[in-house]
Design a protein around this motif. Structure first.
Motif, PDB file in Angstrom:
ATOM      1  N   SER A   1     139.641  76.044  73.629  1.00 52.69           N
ATOM      2  CA  SER A   1     139.967  75.030  74.342  1.00 52.69           C
ATOM      3  C   SER A   1     140.778  75.462  75.675  1.00 52.69           C
ATOM      4  CB  SER A   1     141.045  74.261  73.575  1.00 52.69           C
ATOM      5  OG  SER A   1     140.344  73.524  72.417  1.00 52.69           O
ATOM      6  N   GLU A   2     140.389  74.667  76.596  1.00 61.39           N
ATOM      7  CA  GLU A   2     141.019  74.978  77.802  1.00 61.39           C
ATOM      8  C   GLU A   2     142.418  74.617  77.906  1.00 61.39           C
ATOM      9  OE1 GLU A   2     138.444  73.019  80.695  1.00 61.39           O
ATOM     10  OE2 GLU A   2     136.740  74.233  80.143  1.00 61.39           O
ATOM     11  N   GLY A   3     143.015  74.864  78.949  1.00 54.03           N
ATOM     12  CA  GLY A   3     144.506  74.565  79.332  1.00 54.03           C
ATOM     13  C   GLY A   3     145.511  75.639  79.032  1.00 54.03           C
ATOM     14  N   GLU A   4     146.440  75.271  79.224  1.00 53.23           N
ATOM     15  CA  GLU A   4     147.766  76.288  78.983  1.00 53.23           C
ATOM     16  C   GLU A   4     148.719  76.023  78.047  1.00 53.23           C
ATOM     17  OE1 GLU A   4     148.341  79.183  80.550  1.00 53.23           O
ATOM     18  OE2 GLU A   4     146.710  78.915  81.895  1.00 53.23           O
TER      19      GLU A   4
ATOM     20  N   SER B   1     151.895  66.209  73.244  1.00 55.49           N
ATOM     21  CA  SER B   1     150.757  66.481  74.119  1.00 55.49           C
ATOM     22  C   SER B   1     149.527  66.580  72.684  1.00 55.49           C
ATOM     23  CB  SER B   1     150.413  67.673  74.828  1.00 55.49           C
ATOM     24  OG  SER B   1     150.953  68.763  74.286  1.00 55.49           O
ATOM     25  N   ASN B   2     150.162  67.452  71.624  1.00 52.64           N
ATOM     26  CA  ASN B   2     149.340  67.574  70.424  1.00 52.64           C
ATOM     27  C   ASN B   2     148.765  66.225  69.794  1.00 52.64           C
ATOM     28  OD1 ASN B   2     149.599  70.435  70.898  1.00 52.64           O
ATOM     29  ND2 ASN B   2     151.051  70.714  69.082  1.00 52.64           N
TER      30      ASN B   2
ATOM     31  N   LEU C   1     135.904  66.807  61.591  1.00 50.28           N
ATOM     32  CA  LEU C   1     135.982  67.419  63.053  1.00 50.28           C
ATOM     33  C   LEU C   1     137.137  68.318  63.062  1.00 50.28           C
ATOM     34  CD1 LEU C   1     135.243  67.483  66.072  1.00 50.28           C
ATOM     35  CD2 LEU C   1     136.772  65.762  66.457  1.00 50.28           C
ATOM     36  N   ARG C   2     137.208  69.411  63.540  1.00 51.39           N
ATOM     37  CA  ARG C   2     138.235  70.398  63.530  1.00 51.39           C
ATOM     38  C   ARG C   2     138.152  71.082  64.777  1.00 51.39           C
ATOM     39  NH1 ARG C   2     135.991  75.532  61.241  1.00 51.39           N
ATOM     40  NH2 ARG C   2     134.009  75.236  60.364  1.00 51.39           N
ATOM     41  N   PHE C   3     139.303  70.830  65.429  1.00 51.95           N
ATOM     42  CA  PHE C   3     139.362  71.255  67.177  1.00 51.95           C
ATOM     43  C   PHE C   3     140.419  72.322  67.370  1.00 51.95           C
ATOM     44  CE2 PHE C   3     142.007  67.541  66.869  1.00 51.95           C
ATOM     45  CZ  PHE C   3     143.166  67.655  67.998  1.00 51.95           C
ATOM     46  N   ASP C   4     140.478  72.981  68.426  1.00 51.20           N
ATOM     47  CA  ASP C   4     141.643  73.736  68.965  1.00 51.20           C
ATOM     48  C   ASP C   4     142.111  72.873  69.859  1.00 51.20           C
ATOM     49  OD1 ASP C   4     140.827  76.321  67.746  1.00 51.20           O
ATOM     50  OD2 ASP C   4     139.307  76.562  69.362  1.00 51.20           O
ATOM     51  N   PHE C   5     143.842  72.627  69.571  1.00 54.84           N
ATOM     52  CA  PHE C   5     144.643  72.166  70.689  1.00 54.84           C
ATOM     53  C   PHE C   5     144.662  72.744  71.751  1.00 54.84           C
ATOM     54  CE2 PHE C   5     146.631  70.526  66.477  1.00 54.84           C
ATOM     55  CZ  PHE C   5     146.799  69.187  66.931  1.00 54.84           C
ATOM     56  N   THR C   6     144.942  72.319  72.836  1.00 49.80           N
ATOM     57  CA  THR C   6     145.144  72.539  74.319  1.00 49.80           C
ATOM     58  C   THR C   6     145.831  73.984  74.343  1.00 49.80           C
ATOM     59  OG1 THR C   6     145.373  70.331  75.126  1.00 49.80           O
ATOM     60  CG2 THR C   6     146.126  72.336  76.646  1.00 49.80           C
ATOM     61  N   GLY C   7     144.803  74.799  75.091  1.00 55.56           N
ATOM     62  CA  GLY C   7     145.400  76.266  75.153  1.00 55.56           C
ATOM     63  C   GLY C   7     145.337  77.358  74.131  1.00 55.56           C
ATOM     64  N   LEU C   8     144.749  76.741  72.999  1.00 58.11           N
ATOM     65  CA  LEU C   8     144.529  77.628  71.890  1.00 58.11           C
ATOM     66  C   LEU C   8     142.926  77.818  71.559  1.00 58.11           C
ATOM     67  CD1 LEU C   8     147.182  76.340  69.423  1.00 58.11           C
ATOM     68  CD2 LEU C   8     147.099  78.282  70.845  1.00 58.11           C
ATOM     69  N   GLY C   9     142.646  78.730  70.779  1.00 57.06           N
ATOM     70  CA  GLY C   9     141.200  78.980  70.488  1.00 57.06           C
ATOM     71  C   GLY C   9     140.434  78.976  71.785  1.00 57.06           C
TER      72      GLY C   9
ATOM     73  N   GLY D   1     140.633  66.310  75.982  1.00 54.61           N
ATOM     74  CA  GLY D   1     141.807  66.105  75.367  1.00 54.61           C
ATOM     75  C   GLY D   1     142.715  65.366  76.270  1.00 54.61           C
ATOM     76  N   HIS D   2     144.044  65.546  76.107  1.00 51.68           N
ATOM     77  CA  HIS D   2     144.922  64.657  77.021  1.00 51.68           C
ATOM     78  C   HIS D   2     145.041  65.216  78.510  1.00 51.68           C
ATOM     79  CE1 HIS D   2     147.530  68.257  76.598  1.00 51.68           C
ATOM     80  NE2 HIS D   2     148.348  67.997  77.654  1.00 51.68           N
ATOM     81  N   ASP D   3     144.588  66.664  78.738  1.00 51.71           N
ATOM     82  CA  ASP D   3     144.342  66.748  80.335  1.00 51.71           C
ATOM     83  C   ASP D   3     143.584  68.155  80.241  1.00 51.71           C
ATOM     84  OD1 ASP D   3     145.803  69.108  79.285  1.00 51.71           O
ATOM     85  OD2 ASP D   3     147.384  69.245  80.826  1.00 51.71           O
TER      86      ASP D   3
END
Length: 407
Positions: free
Chosen positions: A70-73, A81-82, A60-68, A10-12
């Motif tokens: 997915s990694e990140g805070e 960022s979304n 394709l369905r994905f978890d945004f950063t920090g959710l589900g 993702g973005h980071d």
């Protein structure tokens, strides 16, 4: 539907996703953005993905950063960022030769797909579900936490019944975002889905999105649905609307089958493990649902299996009669066939007295100035219907064990 568990950058951080693939030919790809603080596996997302994949559309369905998964805070994320995560998802799909032509966004995910659409060249159509026109609209759910965020840089808020930490950058970012000019110049087909009784994102947001967009655009109400589209009936309706609408703007023509290939496969897949609802798909274009009545533990959202058998008999009867009358040039202007099914005792059978057999009663009505002889002949022709012959003579059913794709 076969489902791949995948990750991409993702973005980071690394994002977790599911790629729902068609059982048959892959015709095009959709990218689904979930609602604010939700996840890729909410029931509405799963239902819509299943319906589209049955049409030949990979999702394709994905978890945004920090959710589900997915990694990140999450506390460090913003609306911007979304949108960057969405672009990254589209770029990942492009590397697999599956660049998305359809974007679907739920709630704040809807605002994100509107913002991202102009930047993804492959996208031809966009659908929003309960989306805010003004991304800053979500901050009204934060209550007194806004003061704490302003003072301390972040605060914990309750969203969807669970605590979520939000940062100052997120609040500042969503409040600064303006979608009106972007929607006006998006140059993509747009479908807006919204419920009048949505208590999280008022339906006036849908009006503003629709008004800002240029044609082609469509606005469909979700009636009594809640914001998360939790009722399976509402999710099914949304999925049907999206799939029917998308076919108008995406190239969903299947590749030509090889010479001698069968007409197609009827695939039945359980849609609701808690009841009896079944998804029925015949090829990429024909979809129906089967169910049982409430009295038998079903939800009565589709015909029963025997209802489909009766429908096949009725349809085949009408078609067979029409072909004969057309060939003869007879003045038959209309046909209707009522079919009733029940079980009766096989009194004449050389079996036990409690043996029961299936009985189908057809009531056929003809419109037109037909003679008595013509009517009698058409009734005889009804028995030539192929489905009638199959039911009358019985059929051999061979059962094989298949390896099911794991999710």
């Amino acid at each position: 539907m076969p489902t791949e568990r995948i990750t991409f950058q993702g973005h980071d951080s690394t994002l977790a996703a599911r790629l729902d693939l068609p059982d048959g030919p892959h015709l095009t790809t959709a990218l689904f953005a979930h609602c604010f603080t939700c996840g890729k596996d909410i029931p509405a997302a799963r239902r819509i993905a299943a319906r589209l994949s049955a049409m030949g559309i990979a999702v394709l369905r994905f978890d945004f950063t920090g959710l589900g998964h997915s990694e990140g805070e999450f506390s460090n994320t913003t609306f911007t960022s979304n949108v960057a995560d969405l672009r990254a998802a589209a770029a990942y799909l492009e590397t697999r030769g599956m660049a998305p032509s359809l974007l679907i966004g739920h709630s704040l995910g809807g605002a994100a797909v509107l913002r991202a659409a102009p930047d993804i060249a492959s996208v031809k159509a966009v659908t929003t579900i309960g989306a805010p026109f003004d991304p800053g609209h979500v901050t009204h759910n934060f209550g007194d936490a806004l003061d704490e965020i302003a003072a301390k840089g972040k605060a914990e808020v309750m969203l969807g019944g669970r605590p979520v930490t939000l940062g100052h950058d997120f609040v500042k970012d969503v409040e600064a975002e303006t979608l009106g000019p972007i929607i006006s110049n998006m140059k993509r087909a747009l479908l807006v889905l919204h419920a009048p009784r949505d208590e999280i994102v008022d339906i006036s947001n849908a009006t503003e999105i629709f008004t800002s967009a240029k044609h082609p655009k469509s606005f469909v109400t979700l009636d009594d649905a809640d914001h998360l589209v939790t009722d399976p009936c509402d999710a099914e309706y949304a999925a049907d609307v999206i799939s029917a609408w998308a076919g108008r703007y995406l190239d969903l023509r299947p590749p030509a089958p090889p010479i001698g290939a069968p007409e197609g496969v009827v695939r039945v897949k359980e849609a609701d493990p808690a009841g009896f609802l079944q998804d029925i798909q015949h090829g990429p274009h024909h979809h129906a649902v089967a169910d049982e009545p409430l009295a038998y533990g079903g939800t009565n959202r589709g015909m029963s299996p025997y209802g489909f058998v009766a429908a096949g008999l009725g349809a085949c009867t009408s078609m067979t009669i029409r072909m004969y009358a057309r060939r003869k040039g007879w003045p038959l202007t209309g046909i209707s066939v009522d079919v009733v099914h029940d079980k009766v005792h096989a009194q004449d059978a050389e079996t036990a007295k409690d043996t029961r057999v299936d009985r189908f009663v057809r009531r056929i009505c003809f419109d037109g100035t037909l003679s008595e002889d013509q009517i009698q002949r058409l009734l005889e022709i009804a028995d030539e219907c192929p489905v009638h012959r199959t039911l009358e003579k019985g059929a051999q059913i061979d059962t094989e064990l298949a390896v099911c794709p794991s999710e």
